[in-house]
Write a protein that holds these residues in place. Structure first.
Motif, PDB file in Angstrom:
ATOM      1  N   LEU A  50     -34.722  30.713  34.362  1.00 46.51           N
ATOM      2  CA  LEU A  50     -33.187  30.284  34.829  1.00 46.51           C
ATOM      3  C   LEU A  50     -32.483  29.129  33.664  1.00 46.51           C
ATOM      4  CD1 LEU A  50     -32.827  30.965  38.427  1.00 46.51           C
ATOM      5  CD2 LEU A  50     -31.751  32.962  36.731  1.00 46.51           C
ATOM      6  N   PRO A  51     -31.536  29.264  33.093  1.00 45.98           N
ATOM      7  CA  PRO A  51     -30.705  27.984  32.418  1.00 45.98           C
ATOM      8  C   PRO A  51     -30.665  27.080  33.055  1.00 45.98           C
ATOM      9  CG  PRO A  51     -29.563  30.677  32.704  1.00 45.98           C
ATOM     10  CD  PRO A  51     -30.361  30.284  33.755  1.00 45.98           C
ATOM     11  N   GLU A  52     -31.200  26.257  32.405  1.00 43.97           N
ATOM     12  CA  GLU A  52     -31.055  24.088  32.755  1.00 43.97           C
ATOM     13  C   GLU A  52     -31.657  24.191  34.003  1.00 43.97           C
ATOM     14  OE1 GLU A  52     -27.900  22.236  30.901  1.00 43.97           O
ATOM     15  OE2 GLU A  52     -26.979  24.479  29.981  1.00 43.97           O
ATOM     16  N   THR A  53     -33.257  24.905  33.926  1.00 46.02           N
ATOM     17  CA  THR A  53     -33.670  24.719  35.707  1.00 46.02           C
ATOM     18  C   THR A  53     -34.718  23.687  35.134  1.00 46.02           C
ATOM     19  OG1 THR A  53     -33.525  26.773  37.035  1.00 46.02           O
ATOM     20  CG2 THR A  53     -35.627  25.932  36.876  1.00 46.02           C
ATOM     21  N   THR A  54     -35.405  22.936  35.644  1.00 45.64           N
ATOM     22  CA  THR A  54     -36.769  21.925  35.660  1.00 45.64           C
ATOM     23  C   THR A  54     -36.766  21.276  36.812  1.00 45.64           C
ATOM     24  OG1 THR A  54     -35.203  20.054  36.406  1.00 45.64           O
ATOM     25  CG2 THR A  54     -35.502  20.472  34.196  1.00 45.64           C
ATOM     26  N   GLU A  55     -38.615  21.642  37.223  1.00 42.20           N
ATOM     27  CA  GLU A  55     -39.798  21.433  38.256  1.00 42.20           C
ATOM     28  C   GLU A  55     -39.573  20.277  38.930  1.00 42.20           C
ATOM     29  OE1 GLU A  55     -43.407  22.587  39.330  1.00 42.20           O
ATOM     30  OE2 GLU A  55     -42.575  24.058  38.533  1.00 42.20           O
ATOM     31  N   ARG A  56     -39.801  19.462  39.634  1.00 47.04           N
ATOM     32  CA  ARG A  56     -40.041  18.582  39.808  1.00 47.04           C
ATOM     33  C   ARG A  56     -40.598  18.281  41.475  1.00 47.04           C
ATOM     34  NH1 ARG A  56     -35.278  16.330  39.310  1.00 47.04           N
ATOM     35  NH2 ARG A  56     -33.967  15.446  41.631  1.00 47.04           N
ATOM     36  N   LEU A  57     -41.301  17.368  41.999  1.00 44.50           N
ATOM     37  CA  LEU A  57     -42.060  17.385  43.762  1.00 44.50           C
ATOM     38  C   LEU A  57     -40.648  17.086  44.361  1.00 44.50           C
ATOM     39  CD1 LEU A  57     -45.676  16.283  43.147  1.00 44.50           C
ATOM     40  CD2 LEU A  57     -44.505  18.043  43.711  1.00 44.50           C
ATOM     41  N   SER A  58     -40.254  17.580  45.107  1.00 43.80           N
ATOM     42  CA  SER A  58     -39.595  16.919  46.541  1.00 43.80           C
ATOM     43  C   SER A  58     -39.685  16.998  47.650  1.00 43.80           C
ATOM     44  CB  SER A  58     -38.435  17.469  46.211  1.00 43.80           C
ATOM     45  OG  SER A  58     -36.866  16.660  46.956  1.00 43.80           O
ATOM     46  N   HIS A  59     -40.426  15.977  48.455  1.00 45.28           N
ATOM     47  CA  HIS A  59     -40.590  16.128  48.926  1.00 45.28           C
ATOM     48  C   HIS A  59     -42.368  16.276  49.568  1.00 45.28           C
ATOM     49  CE1 HIS A  59     -36.194  15.252  50.264  1.00 45.28           C
ATOM     50  NE2 HIS A  59     -37.111  14.812  51.466  1.00 45.28           N
ATOM     51  N   GLY A  60     -42.787  16.026  48.288  1.00 48.54           N
ATOM     52  CA  GLY A  60     -44.543  16.897  48.176  1.00 48.54           C
ATOM     53  C   GLY A  60     -44.067  17.715  47.878  1.00 48.54           C
ATOM     54  N   GLU A  61     -43.562  18.673  47.787  1.00 48.56           N
ATOM     55  CA  GLU A  61     -43.902  20.268  47.396  1.00 48.56           C
ATOM     56  C   GLU A  61     -42.962  20.586  46.380  1.00 48.56           C
ATOM     57  OE1 GLU A  61     -45.443  22.402  48.492  1.00 48.56           O
ATOM     58  OE2 GLU A  61     -45.376  21.020  50.425  1.00 48.56           O
ATOM     59  N   PRO A  62     -43.125  21.518  45.271  1.00 43.45           N
ATOM     60  CA  PRO A  62     -42.823  21.381  43.672  1.00 43.45           C
ATOM     61  C   PRO A  62     -40.928  22.596  44.553  1.00 43.45           C
ATOM     62  CG  PRO A  62     -44.828  22.887  43.913  1.00 43.45           C
ATOM     63  CD  PRO A  62     -44.946  22.349  45.324  1.00 43.45           C
ATOM     64  N   THR A  63     -40.090  21.720  43.602  1.00 43.60           N
ATOM     65  CA  THR A  63     -38.879  22.310  44.056  1.00 43.60           C
ATOM     66  C   THR A  63     -38.145  22.182  42.599  1.00 43.60           C
ATOM     67  OG1 THR A  63     -39.676  20.964  45.625  1.00 43.60           O
ATOM     68  CG2 THR A  63     -36.930  21.273  45.157  1.00 43.60           C
TER      69      THR A  63
END
Length: 115
Positions: free
Chosen positions: A14-27
């Protein structure tokens, strides 16, 4: 295939989507700021799921119709977010639709209109 790998692929398409950990989970975030999908395995209760934004009324409808596949997630369920079990038989075409709708709920109007 690993459900996390499949979910990641759908979200990052999806456009302009990034991933990083949040509360220890992929978000996954739109423009790095607004969460639209969160992988949910942090309670380590042997259940895999994800939580996502949902249009008004969708959470209640799906949980009532199929409680073995959908649930009201903790922390964000009161805002209408939908929980989706990934440790049951999964229709990835349906998951793609759910993820896309979550994106539409959170993304700025111009980005959402581009889908």
């Amino acid at each position: 295939m690993d459900p996390l790998v499949s979910l990641r692929k759908l979200c990052l398409a999806l456009p302009e989507t990034t991933e990083r950990l949040s509360h220890g989970e992929p978000t996954w975030f739109v423009r790095g700021k607004k969460t639209f999908v969160m992988y949910a395995n942090h309670h380590h209760d042997e259940r895999l799921a994800f939580w996502c934004a949902a249009p008004p009324g969708v959470q209640e409808e799906l949980v009532a119709q199929e409680p073995d596949r959908f649930f009201r997630p903790p922390y964000v369920g009161h805002r209408g977010w939908l929980g989706v079990w990934l440790d049951v038989p999964v229709d990835w075409t349906e998951i793609q639709s759910i993820v896309t709708e979550a994106y539409r709920v959170i993304a700025p109007k111009k980005l959402a209109e581009g889908l």
